[in-house]
Design an enzyme around this catalytic site. Sequence first.
Site, PDB file in Angstrom:
ATOM      1  N   LEU A 137     -19.592  21.542  54.654  1.00  0.00           N
ATOM      2  CA  LEU A 137     -18.259  20.994  54.415  1.00  0.00           C
ATOM      3  C   LEU A 137     -18.459  19.553  53.970  1.00  0.00           C
ATOM      4  O   LEU A 137     -19.394  18.880  54.425  1.00  0.00           O
ATOM      5  CB  LEU A 137     -17.411  21.023  55.684  1.00  0.00           C
ATOM      6  CG  LEU A 137     -16.969  22.393  56.225  1.00  0.00           C
ATOM      7  CD1 LEU A 137     -16.196  22.210  57.530  1.00  0.00           C
ATOM      8  CD2 LEU A 137     -16.132  23.143  55.215  1.00  0.00           C
ATOM      9  N   ASP A 138     -17.595  19.070  53.093  1.00  0.00           N
ATOM     10  CA  ASP A 138     -17.676  17.671  52.686  1.00  0.00           C
ATOM     11  C   ASP A 138     -17.546  16.764  53.907  1.00  0.00           C
ATOM     12  O   ASP A 138     -16.939  17.144  54.917  1.00  0.00           O
ATOM     13  CB  ASP A 138     -16.565  17.342  51.689  1.00  0.00           C
ATOM     14  CG  ASP A 138     -16.686  18.115  50.395  1.00  0.00           C
ATOM     15  OD1 ASP A 138     -17.806  18.528  50.057  1.00  0.00           O
ATOM     16  OD2 ASP A 138     -15.650  18.316  49.732  1.00  0.00           O
ATOM     17  N   LYS A 139     -18.074  15.560  53.803  1.00  0.00           N
ATOM     18  CA  LYS A 139     -18.054  14.614  54.922  1.00  0.00           C
ATOM     19  C   LYS A 139     -16.667  14.504  55.546  1.00  0.00           C
ATOM     20  O   LYS A 139     -16.520  14.552  56.772  1.00  0.00           O
ATOM     21  CB  LYS A 139     -18.518  13.241  54.439  1.00  0.00           C
ATOM     22  CG  LYS A 139     -18.385  12.133  55.481  1.00  0.00           C
ATOM     23  CD  LYS A 139     -18.738  10.770  54.896  1.00  0.00           C
ATOM     24  CE  LYS A 139     -18.483   9.657  55.900  1.00  0.00           C
ATOM     25  NZ  LYS A 139     -18.777   8.319  55.330  1.00  0.00           N
TER      26      LYS A 139
END
Length: 319
Positions: A137-139
């Site tokens: 997942l993106d940051k």
Amino acid sequence: MNMEKEFSAQIPSELAGQRLDQALAVLFADITRSQMQQWIKDGRVTLNGHAPRKRDKVKAGDRVVIRVPPPVDAGWRAQAIPIEIVYEDGELLVINKPPGLVVHPGAGNPEGTLLNALLNHAPKLAALPRAGIVHRLDKDTSGLMVVAKTERARQHLIAQLQDHSVEREYLAIVNGVMVAGGTIDVPIGRHRTQRTRMAVTSQGKAAVSHYRVIKKYRAHTLVQVKLESGRTHQIRVHMAHLNYPVVGDPVYGGRLKIPPGAGERLKDVLRGFKRQALHALKLSLTHPGTGKRVQWATSVPQDMSELMETLAEDAASYQ
């Protein structure tokens, strides 16, 4: 020191006449066919002492030797970073990733990542590539992620991700009022000039997102998005492509949009929302150990919940 492991087997009569990669997928059920094909390509498989091709046919009594590479030791260290475990057994664990936590060490983030936290929680994950992490997942995206705890589970989960049988549903708050749901089927690839960005491009990889409207506000919409593919920044790029960018997205979101006549609380909440309003809400897959379909869901994090409540209050005040 991590060492290569070597496995050998003889082809039984019932597999005679099959392609090598098909036969090996039966003999070594813990290893995916795609992984076996890669090892054949890399010269890690011999058939009667010779380097074969994956499409070579096997005969009864043929001897196969496989040299399994060791996991890469990147010098990662365990760190006592708190993580929310939603589910765990001997094969896998499911975590609810908070916003702001980078998944994997990289340039600019050598430590303090989910990977470091996982090594602290389960030290044996150090024996697996990427400590068992099979997707990201993106940051600044929150929500559910699955992590493998064994090599068999890792290969099984990778195969499910590749054939799109892992189901992932997200909640997103987007700018603009959507009329209805639909499907976005446009390819995504690297931006032509800005290499840190993704973009809709005919040279990209196939990407399909199904979305439906959950709630409409005065100038925003709460949508649920189901992915068929898992391209980098997929939902963020697809929503921006429709001119409904995700609220707070620093890359694809454009300028901050505040509804006309908004009260001070809504203005403060929108201005203070410094990440993309995107949460991985549900995760469904086939359990690598039992073969049964399993599903998890998690609640919306505090910051998105507050934004949804404030948008709803604003909409109610104008009805």
